[in-house]
Design a protein around this motif. Structure first.
Motif, short mmCIF file in Angstrom:
data_model
loop_
_atom_site.label_atom_id
_atom_site.label_comp_id
_atom_site.label_asym_id
_atom_site.label_seq_id
_atom_site.Cartn_x
_atom_site.Cartn_y
_atom_site.Cartn_z
N VAL A 117 0.81 -1.03 0.14
CA VAL A 117 0.04 0.04 0.13
C VAL A 117 0.81 0.79 0.21
O VAL A 117 1.69 1.30 0.05
N LEU A 118 0.07 2.48 -0.42
CA LEU A 118 0.89 3.87 -0.30
C LEU A 118 0.03 4.65 -0.06
O LEU A 118 -0.92 4.62 -0.27
N PRO A 119 0.00 5.80 1.02
CA PRO A 119 1.24 5.88 1.57
C PRO A 119 0.98 4.55 3.45
O PRO A 119 0.20 4.93 3.74
N ILE A 120 1.92 4.51 3.71
CA ILE A 120 2.59 3.44 4.39
C ILE A 120 1.68 4.06 6.44
O ILE A 120 1.64 3.30 6.64
N GLY A 121 2.82 5.46 6.09
CA GLY A 121 2.49 6.31 7.70
C GLY A 121 1.05 6.20 7.99
O GLY A 121 0.57 5.48 8.85
N ASP A 122 0.47 6.53 6.49
CA ASP A 122 -1.25 6.44 6.70
C ASP A 122 -1.70 4.45 7.22
O ASP A 122 -2.44 5.12 7.90
N TRP A 123 -1.27 4.42 6.35
CA TRP A 123 -1.62 3.22 6.63
C TRP A 123 -1.38 2.29 8.01
O TRP A 123 -2.71 1.81 8.45
N TYR A 124 -0.55 2.62 8.23
CA TYR A 124 -0.64 1.36 9.34
C TYR A 124 -1.15 2.74 11.11
O TYR A 124 -1.95 1.92 11.74
N ASP A 125 -1.17 4.14 10.68
CA ASP A 125 -2.17 4.75 11.69
C ASP A 125 -3.72 4.79 11.91
O ASP A 125 -4.20 3.97 12.70
N GLY A 126 -3.74 3.68 10.82
CA GLY A 126 -5.08 3.52 10.71
C GLY A 126 -5.42 2.03 11.08
O GLY A 126 -6.20 1.73 11.74
N GLN A 127 -4.60 0.84 11.08
CA GLN A 127 -4.44 -0.51 10.89
C GLN A 127 -4.82 0.28 12.75
O GLN A 127 -5.47 -0.65 13.46
N ALA A 128 -4.24 0.33 13.53
CA ALA A 128 -3.94 1.13 14.93
C ALA A 128 -4.75 0.94 15.67
O ALA A 128 -5.21 0.87 16.45
N ALA A 129 -5.87 1.54 14.55
CA ALA A 129 -7.02 2.30 15.28
C ALA A 129 -8.05 1.23 14.80
O ALA A 129 -8.87 1.13 15.74
N LYS A 130 -7.70 0.10 14.66
CA LYS A 130 -8.86 -0.79 14.33
C LYS A 130 -8.83 -1.69 15.67
O LYS A 130 -9.54 -2.45 16.13
N SER A 131 -7.75 -1.89 16.48
CA SER A 131 -7.68 -2.75 17.89
C SER A 131 -7.52 -3.99 17.24
O SER A 131 -8.42 -5.50 17.60
N LEU A 132 -6.63 -4.84 16.52
CA LEU A 132 -6.52 -6.36 15.62
C LEU A 132 -5.89 -7.22 16.42
O LEU A 132 -5.82 -7.18 17.30
N PRO A 133 -6.35 -7.98 16.79
CA PRO A 133 -6.16 -9.40 17.27
C PRO A 133 -4.73 -9.74 17.10
O PRO A 133 -4.44 -11.03 17.24
N ILE A 134 -4.67 -9.99 16.00
CA ILE A 134 -3.45 -10.67 15.54
C ILE A 134 -1.96 -9.88 14.71
O ILE A 134 -2.97 -8.44 14.77
N ASN A 135 -0.95 -9.85 14.54
CA ASN A 135 0.37 -8.91 14.26
C ASN A 135 -0.11 -8.00 12.58
O ASN A 135 -0.50 -9.60 12.13
N TYR A 136 0.08 -6.70 11.97
CA TYR A 136 -0.08 -6.50 10.83
C TYR A 136 1.45 -5.60 9.99
O TYR A 136 2.41 -5.88 10.76
N VAL A 159 8.17 4.89 -3.98
CA VAL A 159 8.05 3.82 -3.35
C VAL A 159 9.08 4.05 -2.46
O VAL A 159 9.30 3.32 -0.65
N GLU A 160 9.98 5.63 -2.36
CA GLU A 160 10.85 5.50 -1.60
C GLU A 160 10.77 5.86 -0.05
O GLU A 160 11.16 5.58 0.76
N GLN A 161 9.79 7.18 -0.12
CA GLN A 161 8.71 7.66 0.56
C GLN A 161 8.03 6.43 1.71
O GLN A 161 8.49 5.99 2.84
N GLY A 162 7.36 5.46 1.00
CA GLY A 162 7.02 4.24 1.51
C GLY A 162 8.08 3.78 2.93
O GLY A 162 7.98 3.31 3.82
N LEU A 163 9.53 3.06 2.17
CA LEU A 163 10.37 2.80 2.96
C LEU A 163 10.98 3.52 3.99
O LEU A 163 10.82 2.84 4.99
N LYS A 164 11.02 4.70 3.95
CA LYS A 164 11.46 5.78 4.89
C LYS A 164 10.66 5.96 5.88
O LYS A 164 10.90 6.26 7.36
#
Length: 516
Positions: free
Chosen positions: A108-127, A179-184
Motif C-alpha cells: 500500500v501507499l502511503p505507508i504511514g497513513d496505513w499503519y495509523d489506520g491499522q493501529a486504530a482497528k484494535s486488531l487481534p494479530i500482528n500486521y 515507493v522510497e518514501q514508503g520505505l522511509k
C-alpha cells in the motif's frame, strides 16, 4: 523461588526444577515443536510478559494453565501474503492459527497513513505492509496522491495506462520517489504486483531492485506474466526477476509460484533451484489451492490469445457460488473490472493437476502464504463491496476465496494428516520459521517470531492434529477452520478453548525502524 535453567542438546532452554515462580500462562503437556532447534517432544511452555519464559519437562506454575495434552504446540503461523487487512479478515486468520498477517505482494501507499489506520482497528494479530509499487504507478499516471485503501486499487482497474504504458523519465522518478518514501516510513520492503501492470519497462523493475538493495529490504513480486506459451511466459517472467536479483544483489521474493506457473510449475521450480544453487538471493511461496482470486479486469485476462496463454475460458471463473458464462465475463470486464473473482487454474480432482500443485507446496524451499482475499458482499444495487465491519461470526452474506479461512488448516489436514506428503515438523517450518527468516535480516522483530524458544515472542498456536481441518469451500468460504484450541499473540489470548476472544487486541505492528 527461581527457575533454574540449562541448555539441552537441542539448544533449548529447559527448566530443571520442579517448582518455579508463577507465570502468566502455562501450556501443559503438549507436543512442542520448534522447527529451528528440532525440538519435538512433550513439554510444558511458560509465558511471561509477552515472551516465552520457560520450556520444561517438569511442571511449571502459571496464573492460567492450559491443558495441551494430545495437542501440538507450535510457533504461530506467519502469513506473508494477506490482502484482507480488516478486523474480520484477521479474526478468520486467527481461527486457523495465524498470529501475523502481512500485506507484502500488493503493498500500500502511503505507508504511514496505513499503519495509523491499522493501529486504530484494535486488531487481534500482528500486521504490516510493504510499499506498493502499483499504488505509486496509479497515482503517477492519474496525477494524484495514493490512498492506502483497496478501493484506490480497485477503482483504477478500468484504466489501462498504468497497467500497460512505459513510464517516461518524470513518471519513473515520481513512482520511485513514492515507493522510497514508503520505505522511509517503515515499509517491510517493496510490493511489486507486476501481474496487474505488465507493461512496465525493464528499467523500471531494475530500478526497484536497486532501490530494495540500497535500503537492504526485499521485493515481493507477482511476476508480470502468467502463461504456458512463449514468449511472455511465466518462465520468462521468473528469469527477469532472477536476473535482477543476481545483478543488483537484492533479495527478491517470488509470490504464489503455483498460480503464476500453472501447468509449467516443474520448469519454473527447476529454474528457482538453479538460481538458489548459484547463491542468488531469492525466496519463494505457494498456497495449497488450484484456484486464485483476482480482479476480473486484470491485464492478464486481456488480449486476443489470453485463453490459450492461461488455459482458461469463462468456465474457469467463479463469482460467488457460480461459474461465469462468456456473456457475464464480457459484461463484468467492460463494466465492473474491479470485481474480485475466483480463477481455477488447476483442477485438484485430477491426479495430474494435484501432482503439479503438490510439487509447489512440498518443495523444500517453498514457504506457505495464503494470498488471502478480502471478505466481500453484494450491496442492494448488486455491486460488490469490501466488508470492514466487526461482526463475529462474519455475516452470512460475505464471501471470499477459501484460502482466506483455510490455507494453514488445509496444509495440516490434507498434506500432513490425510496424505502424509509433509511431516508435521516440515509443515510447521514452512508456516512459521521460513516466513520469519525471509524478513529477519531487515525486520528485527521477526528474529523473535516463528520459533518456540525461551526469549521468543509468545506467538503460539495449540491445535489437535487429529481434528484440525479447513471447512471453507469455493461455494461457501465463510466457515472458520476447526481443531484450533488456543492462539496466543504477544502473550494474550486471541483464541481460547476453540473460540475467538472478542474485545482483546494483542496484535502489534510489524514495521522497520522509521528513518529520521
Amino acid at each position: 523461588m527461581k527457575i533454574v535453567q540449562k541448555i539441552s542438546a537441542l539448544g533449548v532452554f529447559v527448566a530443571t526444577s520442579t517448582t518455579a515462580l508463577a507465570n502468566d500462562v502455562v501450556l501443559q503437556n503438549g507436543r512442542v515443536i520448534d522447527p529451528e532447534t528440532g525440538l519435538d517432544a512433550i513439554r510444558n511452555v511458560a509465558i511471561q510478559d509477552g515472551r516465552i519464559s520457560a520450556i520444561s519437562e517438569f511442571p511449571l506454575e502459571g496464573d492460567i494453565v492450559v491443558d495441551a495434552t494430545g495437542h501440538v504446540v507450535s510457533p504461530g503461523f506467519i502469513d506473508l501474503h494477506a490482502h484482507g487487512q480488516s478486523i474480520g479478515d484477521y479474526r478468520m486468520q486467527a481461527m486457523q492459527g495465524v498470529t501475523t498477517a502481512l500485506e507484502l505482494e500488493s503493498g500500500v501507499l502511503p505507508i504511514g497513513d496505513w499503519y495509523d489506520g491499522q493501529a486504530a482497528k484494535s486488531l487481534p494479530i500482528n500486521y504490516g505492509a510493504a510499499a506498493g509499487w502499483t499504488y505509486g504507478r496509479i497515482a503517477t499516471f492519474d496525477d494524484t496522491d495514493p490512498l492506502a485503501t483497496i478501493e484506490f486499487f480497485q477503482d483504477a482497474q478500468s484504466e489501462n495506462d498504468w497497467k500497460m504504458d512505459i513510464a517516461n523519465q518524470d513518471q519513473s522518478e515520481r513512482i520511485l520517489s513514492l515507493v522510497e518514501q514508503g520505505l522511509k516510513e517503515g515499509a517491510l520492503g517493496i510490493g511489486v504486483n507486476a501481474g496487474y501492470a505488465p507493461g512496465y519497462g525493464q528499467k523500471e523493475y531494475f530500478a526497484l531492485a536497486e532501490l530494495a538493495n540500497e535500503y537492504g529490504v526485499a521485493t515481493y513480486t507477482h511476476v508480470r506474466y502468467a502463461s504456458v506459451i512463449e514468449p511472455q511466459s511465466s518462465f520468462e517472467a521468473l528469469k527477469e526477476l532472477i536476473s535482477n536479483a543476481a545483478i543488483t544483489g537484492a533479495h527478491m521474493h517470488i509470490c504464489h509460484i503455483n498460480s503464476t506457473s500453472m501447468a509449467d510449475i516443474e520448469a519454473t521450480l527447476a529454474l528457482v533451484e538453479e538460481a538458489m544453487a548459484q547463491g542468488i538471493n531469492i525466496t519463494v511461496e505457494a498456497y495449497p489451492y488450484g484456484a486464485a482470486s483476482t480482479v476480473v479486469g486484470a491485464a492478464m485476462f486481456t488480449g486476443p490469445d489470453w485463453r490459450d496463454r492461461m488455459q482458461s475460458t469463462s468456465e474457469n471463473f467463479q463469482l460467488g457460488a457460480d461459474r461465469m458464462t462468456e456473456d457475464e465475463l464480457a459484461d463484468y470486464q467492460a463494466n465492473k473490472p474491479g470485481t474480485f473473482i475466483t480463477w481455477h487454474f488447476l483442477d485438484e480432482a485430477k491426479p495430474e493437476d494435484l501432482a503439479k500443485l503438490d510439487m509447489s507446496v512440498t518443495h523444500p524451499s517453498t514457504l506457505i502464504a495464503s494470498d488471502a482475499t478480502f471478505w466481500s458482499y453484494f450491496d442492494e444495487d448488486g455491486n460488490i463491496q469490501t466488508y470492514t465491519g466487526d461482526a463475529w461470526p462474519l455475516p452470512d452474506n460475505v464471501f471470499a476465496h477459501p484460502r482466506s479461512a483455510g490455507t494453514f488448516a488445509k496444509i495440516l489436514r490434507s498434506y500432513v494428516r490425510e496424505r502424509g506428503v509433509l511431516s508435521m515438523s516440515e509443515a510447521i517450518r514452512k508456516m512459521s520459521l521460513m516466513p520469519a527468516q525471509t524478513l529477519e535480516d531487515f525486520v528485527p522483530q521477526m528474529r523473535r517470531k516463528g520459533r518456540l524458544q525461551v526469549g521468543m515472542d509468545a506467538d503460539i498456536v495449540v491445535f489437535d492434529p487429529k481434528t484440525i481441518a479447513d471447512r471453507a469451500t469455493f461455494e461457501n468460504a465463510n466457515q472458520p477452520a476447526i481443531g484450533i484450541q488456543t492462539v496466543i499473540v504477544n502473550g494474550g489470548f486471541a483464541v481460547r478453548n476453540g473460540e475467538l476472544v472478542i474485545g482483546e487486541a494483542y496484535g502489534q505492528p510489524i514495521r522497520r525502524t522509521v528513518a529520521q
